[in-house]
Design an enzyme around this catalytic site. Structure first.
Site, PDB file in Angstrom:
ATOM      1  CB  SER A 202       9.906   3.993   1.408  1.00  0.00           C
ATOM      2  OG  SER A 202       9.299   4.290   0.172  1.00  0.00           O
ATOM      3  CG  HIS A 230      10.706   4.066   5.894  1.00  0.00           C
ATOM      4  ND1 HIS A 230      10.963   2.719   6.005  1.00  0.00           N
ATOM      5  CD2 HIS A 230       9.787   4.188   4.906  1.00  0.00           C
ATOM      6  CE1 HIS A 230      10.247   2.061   5.114  1.00  0.00           C
ATOM      7  NE2 HIS A 230       9.516   2.926   4.428  1.00  0.00           N
ATOM      8  CE  LYS A 262       7.023   0.474   6.147  1.00  0.00           C
ATOM      9  NZ  LYS A 262       6.172   1.338   5.367  1.00  0.00           N
TER      10      LYS A 262
HETATM   11  C1  PLP Z   1       5.176   1.345   4.392  1.00  0.00           C
HETATM   12  C2  PLP Z   1       4.750   2.714   4.064  1.00  0.00           C
HETATM   13  C3  PLP Z   1       3.398   3.062   4.043  1.00  0.00           C
HETATM   14  C4  PLP Z   1       2.309   2.039   4.194  1.00  0.00           C
HETATM   15  O1  PLP Z   1       2.227   1.579   5.484  1.00  0.00           O
HETATM   16  P1  PLP Z   1       1.551   0.146   5.767  1.00  0.00           P
HETATM   17  O2  PLP Z   1       1.215   0.188   7.204  1.00  0.00           O
HETATM   18  O3  PLP Z   1       2.604  -0.861   5.439  1.00  0.00           O
HETATM   19  O4  PLP Z   1       0.359   0.048   4.887  1.00  0.00           O
HETATM   20  C5  PLP Z   1       3.070   4.379   3.838  1.00  0.00           C
HETATM   21  N1  PLP Z   1       4.019   5.310   3.621  1.00  0.00           N
HETATM   22  C6  PLP Z   1       5.330   4.997   3.596  1.00  0.00           C
HETATM   23  C7  PLP Z   1       6.331   6.069   3.339  1.00  0.00           C
HETATM   24  C8  PLP Z   1       5.733   3.688   3.802  1.00  0.00           C
HETATM   25  O5  PLP Z   1       7.026   3.370   3.742  1.00  0.00           O
END
Ligand code: PLP
Length: 409
Positions: A202, A230, A262
């Protein structure tokens, strides 16, 4: 001066709780930690966004071109999602009113789970309210104190926290280094083991060596879990993610987790895999069991998002062009980037104060590119996390490149 840890571990002379001396107030300690963070240019600051319009946001009355959004495909404001959400609200009202197991599981949730399973080529899928909760739920449901969890050093905080919650043996390996992962598995050769990795990292944007990790797991009888927060929507055929791109079947990568907040532009998360996995999570994942189901309208909006993410391939094509443009333009201007082929294109800075200063200068120039500092990234590796989106135009990328060339030290 050494920074005082926010939650200090007990040193031997502190283990008599309520011993001599004056008790330190928790909030006083918090305030002291805050000042120390500020001194090191590590203070986090909450900004309020007053308006969003495509790739633009407004903060403190100022229009900024946004390079911080995870809305990679430009779906968060899409009319089809708004319409699906509004229709579902008209049918269901707002909240789900209960946990999934106690009447909160509506047919919008069931339809979305089916669509996610079909898209990712898995037998079943299970919704969670957030990705953070999905990771806590999976790791704490599967792993006990005698088990081994092997993780990439740059994994998302929620995977690390999941292992901590599970109380298992946690071993971290050198980023993206399969030999290092193998050595960590070898430390406990007979313990049941989970190897967990982000699919796309990320804060770095690079893709994990998933095929090699899957081969290692097969050879070592470890279970592979991929967090594709992602990658879903962005990589692979029909945007099915990094696991699909690496052609890993459900046997190769038995636990697939991804988020809906995302590239899909909504909120929430899911875990996909075999019926055995999903049934086990329904029984044991406490962050699934003991929480209110996602609003059904969000599930409906996500189902609409999947249709667009899968079948409007031009959004991924456009992203690919923008990424290539950004990287070649950065090379021409001597701007140092990390090795990434995804929409996450971090610009290396190093020093936290310098990263903050460049970010502030970019904001002056009308660009929102936040600085990412420790502990989100390792010490001395502060960076600007540029995130590209199908909402950007080529001219937006050009503007960013010129501004970076002006602002970088
Ligand atoms: C954003 C993210 C999460 C958490 O997800 P949310 O739905 O925002 O709580 C978990 N793992 C990765 C790799 C992320 O980028």
């Amino acid at each position: 001066m050494k920074p005082r840890p926010l939650t200090p571990t007990l040193s031997p002379n502190e283990k008599t709780i309520g011993g001599e001396g004056v008790r330190l107030g928790l909030l006083e300690r918090l305030a002291a930690a805050q000042s120390e963070r500020a001194r090191q240019a590590l203070l986090r600051r909450l900004r309020t966004v007053e308006a969003v319009d495509g790739a633009h946001i407004q903060i403190a009355g100022k229009q900024l071109l946004n390079f911080a959004s995870n809305d990679y495909l430009g779906l968060a404001q899409h009319p089809a999602l708004r319409e699906a959400l509004a229709k579902a609200v008209a049918r269901w009202g707002v909240g789900a009113s209960a946990a999934h197991l106690l009447g909160g599981h509506r047919d919008e949730h069931a339809k979305l789970e089916d669509a996610l399973a079909r898209w990712t080529g898995r037998e079943r899928a299970l919704l969670f309210s957030t990705g953070y909760m999905a990771n806590l739920g999976v790791l704490s449901a599967l792993l006990g104190a005698e088990d081994l969890c092997v993780q990439d050093k740059l994994n998302h905080a929620s995977l690390l926290d999941g292992a901590r919650l599970a109380g298992c043996v946690l071993k971290r390996y050198v980023h993206a280094d399969v030999a290092s992962a193998a050595r960590q598995l070898d430390t406990h050769p007979s313990a049941p083991a989970l190897l967990a990795s982000d699919g796309v990292f990320s804060m770095d944007g690079d893709v994990a060596p998933l095929a090699e990790l899957a081969a290692l797991c097969r050879a070592q009888r470890a279970t592979l879990m991929v967090d594709d927060a992602h990658g879903l929507g962005v990589l692979g055929p029909e945007g099915a993610g990094s696991v699909a791109e690496a052609k890993l079947s459900q046997d190769d990568a038995p636990i697939l987790m991804a988020t809906l907040g995302k590239a899909l532009g909504v909120a929430g998360a899911f875990v996909a895999g075999s019926a055995t996995l999903i049934d086990g999570l329904v029984q044991n994942a406490r962050s699934f069991i003991y929480t209110t189901a996602l609003p059904p309208s969000l599930a409906a909006a996500t189902s609409a998002a999947i249709e667009i993410a899968r079948f409007e391939g031009w959004r991924r094509d456009r992203l690919t062009r923008l990424i290539a443009h950004f990287r070649s333009g950065a090379a021409e201007r001597g701007i140092a980037l990390l090795a990434s082929r995804t929409p996450i294109q971090p610009v290396s800075i190093g020093d936290s104060a310098a990263a903050l200063a460049v970010s502030a200068q970019l904001e002056e120039a009308g660009l929102y590119v936040p600085a990412i500092r420790p502990p989100t990234v390792p010490a001395g590796q502060a960076r600007l996390r540029v995130a590209l989106s199908a909402l950007h135009a080529e001219s937006d990328v050009e503007r960013l490149l010129d501004a970076l060339a002006d602002c970088l030290p």
